[in-house]
Scaffold this motif. Structure first.
Motif, PDB file in Angstrom:
ATOM      1  N   GLY A 145       0.039  23.275  -6.999  1.00 26.62           N
ATOM      2  CA  GLY A 145       0.144  23.360  -5.550  1.00 26.62           C
ATOM      3  C   GLY A 145       0.128  21.993  -4.886  1.00 26.62           C
ATOM      4  N   THR A 146       0.566  21.958  -3.637  1.00 24.76           N
ATOM      5  CA  THR A 146       0.609  20.713  -2.872  1.00 24.76           C
ATOM      6  C   THR A 146      -0.783  20.105  -2.720  1.00 24.76           C
ATOM      7  N   ALA A 147      -1.775  20.951  -2.456  1.00 29.61           N
ATOM      8  CA  ALA A 147      -3.145  20.449  -2.286  1.00 29.61           C
ATOM      9  C   ALA A 147      -3.628  19.746  -3.551  1.00 29.61           C
ATOM     10  N   GLU A 148      -3.312  20.311  -4.711  1.00 34.97           N
ATOM     11  CA  GLU A 148      -3.717  19.706  -5.974  1.00 34.97           C
ATOM     12  C   GLU A 148      -3.003  18.376  -6.202  1.00 34.97           C
ATOM     13  N   LEU A 149      -1.741  18.325  -5.830  1.00 29.47           N
ATOM     14  CA  LEU A 149      -0.962  17.087  -5.998  1.00 29.47           C
ATOM     15  C   LEU A 149      -1.573  15.935  -5.215  1.00 29.47           C
ATOM     16  N   VAL A 150      -1.858  16.187  -3.928  1.00 34.95           N
ATOM     17  CA  VAL A 150      -2.386  15.088  -3.104  1.00 34.95           C
ATOM     18  C   VAL A 150      -3.812  14.728  -3.522  1.00 34.95           C
ATOM     19  N   GLN A 151      -4.597  15.719  -3.896  1.00 31.27           N
ATOM     20  CA  GLN A 151      -5.971  15.435  -4.348  1.00 31.27           C
ATOM     21  C   GLN A 151      -5.948  14.601  -5.624  1.00 31.27           C
ATOM     22  N   SER A 152      -5.105  14.974  -6.552  1.00 24.54           N
ATOM     23  CA  SER A 152      -5.009  14.254  -7.820  1.00 24.54           C
ATOM     24  C   SER A 152      -4.542  12.813  -7.613  1.00 24.54           C
ATOM     25  N   ALA A 153      -3.630  12.620  -6.663  1.00 16.70           N
ATOM     26  CA  ALA A 153      -3.117  11.275  -6.377  1.00 16.70           C
ATOM     27  C   ALA A 153      -4.050  10.480  -5.478  1.00 16.70           C
ATOM     28  N   GLY A 154      -5.048  11.157  -4.890  1.00 13.92           N
ATOM     29  CA  GLY A 154      -5.995  10.478  -4.003  1.00 13.92           C
ATOM     30  C   GLY A 154      -5.381  10.070  -2.677  1.00 13.92           C
ATOM     31  N   VAL A 155      -4.457  10.915  -2.157  1.00 13.13           N
ATOM     32  CA  VAL A 155      -3.801  10.615  -0.883  1.00 13.13           C
ATOM     33  C   VAL A 155      -3.890  11.849   0.017  1.00 13.13           C
TER      34      VAL A 155
ATOM     35  N   GLN B 150       0.823  -1.206   0.000  1.00 13.67           N
ATOM     36  CA  GLN B 150       0.000   0.000   0.000  1.00 13.67           C
ATOM     37  C   GLN B 150       0.861   1.262   0.000  1.00 13.67           C
ATOM     38  N   ARG B 151       1.950   1.230   0.777  1.00 13.42           N
ATOM     39  CA  ARG B 151       2.864   2.383   0.804  1.00 13.42           C
ATOM     40  C   ARG B 151       3.460   2.622  -0.582  1.00 13.42           C
ATOM     41  N   GLU B 152       3.871   1.539  -1.238  1.00  8.15           N
ATOM     42  CA  GLU B 152       4.457   1.672  -2.573  1.00  8.15           C
ATOM     43  C   GLU B 152       3.425   2.175  -3.583  1.00  8.15           C
ATOM     44  N   GLN B 153       2.181   1.718  -3.454  1.00  6.91           N
ATOM     45  CA  GLN B 153       1.115   2.198  -4.345  1.00  6.91           C
ATOM     46  C   GLN B 153       0.875   3.694  -4.146  1.00  6.91           C
ATOM     47  N   THR B 154       0.926   4.135  -2.882  1.00  5.86           N
ATOM     48  CA  THR B 154       0.762   5.553  -2.576  1.00  5.86           C
ATOM     49  C   THR B 154       1.901   6.360  -3.194  1.00  5.86           C
ATOM     50  N   ARG B 155       3.113   5.875  -3.022  1.00  6.86           N
ATOM     51  CA  ARG B 155       4.286   6.557  -3.582  1.00  6.86           C
ATOM     52  C   ARG B 155       4.187   6.644  -5.109  1.00  6.86           C
ATOM     53  N   GLN B 156       3.807   5.542  -5.738  1.00  4.59           N
ATOM     54  CA  GLN B 156       3.692   5.528  -7.196  1.00  4.59           C
ATOM     55  C   GLN B 156       2.583   6.455  -7.686  1.00  4.59           C
ATOM     56  N   ALA B 157       1.478   6.526  -6.942  1.00  8.48           N
ATOM     57  CA  ALA B 157       0.380   7.435  -7.316  1.00  8.48           C
ATOM     58  C   ALA B 157       0.853   8.884  -7.253  1.00  8.48           C
ATOM     59  N   LEU B 158       1.602   9.221  -6.203  1.00  9.70           N
ATOM     60  CA  LEU B 158       2.148  10.576  -6.089  1.00  9.70           C
ATOM     61  C   LEU B 158       3.106  10.893  -7.238  1.00  9.70           C
ATOM     62  N   LEU B 159       3.980   9.958  -7.555  1.00 12.50           N
ATOM     63  CA  LEU B 159       4.934  10.170  -8.649  1.00 12.50           C
ATOM     64  C   LEU B 159       4.211  10.304  -9.988  1.00 12.50           C
ATOM     65  N   ARG B 160       3.261   9.417 -10.235  1.00 11.85           N
ATOM     66  CA  ARG B 160       2.545   9.422 -11.521  1.00 11.85           C
ATOM     67  C   ARG B 160       1.763  10.713 -11.723  1.00 11.85           C
ATOM     68  N   GLU B 161       0.985  11.100 -10.729  1.00 13.69           N
ATOM     69  CA  GLU B 161       0.144  12.295 -10.869  1.00 13.69           C
ATOM     70  C   GLU B 161       0.966  13.576 -10.872  1.00 13.69           C
ATOM     71  N   SER B 162       2.003  13.632 -10.042  1.00 15.44           N
ATOM     72  CA  SER B 162       2.815  14.851 -10.022  1.00 15.44           C
ATOM     73  C   SER B 162       3.594  14.983 -11.332  1.00 15.44           C
TER      74      SER B 162
END
Length: 199
Positions: free
Chosen positions: A35-45, A10-22
């Motif tokens: 912005g940071t808020a947009e990054l986390v919202q887009s990644a769903g974290v 799950q941690r790796e999936q979260t990391r990959q989602a952040l990398l992919r969306e950012s």
């Protein structure tokens, strides 16, 4: 034990989602516009997840995205070069592929525009060198050993060629260059490389 494996996944999936969306957002709009808020919202974290994986926040996340982009360009260059049997063609094809890969829409802004601006020239240059210098140095060494390039120290030659290709890529990424300039730059690079041949 199984639960630890699930958590690690799950941690790796979260990391990959952040990398992919950012990476998608940074390449489309640029570092400063996201912005940071947009990054986390887009990644769903959550923001907490972002800072858990990237303690320096958006800058650390960008650094990881840049590293990923540089490694991807390095793999593209190596694959294009390694597909060639002739060592000279391997060098020229690898150099041409670098220009094409570095200026591709999904990497250009991250690698060439925001990379030096966000991280500073020294850190950006060190990351670039770590990602691509080895392949270029190996190619040049094999050409010198084979007598295709006149005997000379390879390290300064690798830095000169790397600098020329980076400068060309930076110019191609600028607003003053157009789509037709890639072919002209590739042709100029081929002529420059040809001058190195011992024959």
């Amino acid at each position: 034990m199984r639960q630890q494996g699930v958590r690690a996944q799950q941690r790796e999936q979260t990391r990959q989602a952040l990398l992919r969306e950012s990476r998608r957002l940074f390449s489309e709009r640029g570092y400063a516009a996201v912005g940071t808020a947009e990054l986390v919202q887009s990644a769903g974290v959550t923001k907490g997840a972002l800072y858990h994986h990237f303690p320096g926040g958006k800058t650390d996340l960008f650094r990881a995205v840049l590293l990923e982009a540089q490694q991807e360009v390095g793999r593209r260059v190596a694959a294009a070069a390694d597909a060639q049997e002739d060592p000279w063609v391997r060098l020229t094809v690898g150099c041409q592929e670098f220009l094409a890969a570095a200026t591709a829409p999904e990497t250009e802004r991250i690698m060439l525009v925001d990379g030096p601006a966000v991280l500073g020239w020294s850190e950006w240059r060190a990351m670039d060198e770590a990602a691509s210098a080895r392949h270029l140095t190996e190619a040049l060494t094999s050409l010198v050993d084979a007598g295709i390039i006149a005997p000379q120290p390879v390290t300064p030659l690798a830095h000169l060629l790397s600098g020329a290709m980076n400068e060309a890529a930076l110019w191609l990424a600028s607003s003053s260059a157009g789509p037709e300039d890639l072919a002209d730059t590739a042709a100029a690079l081929t002529r420059m490389l040809q001058a190195l041949r011992a024959d």
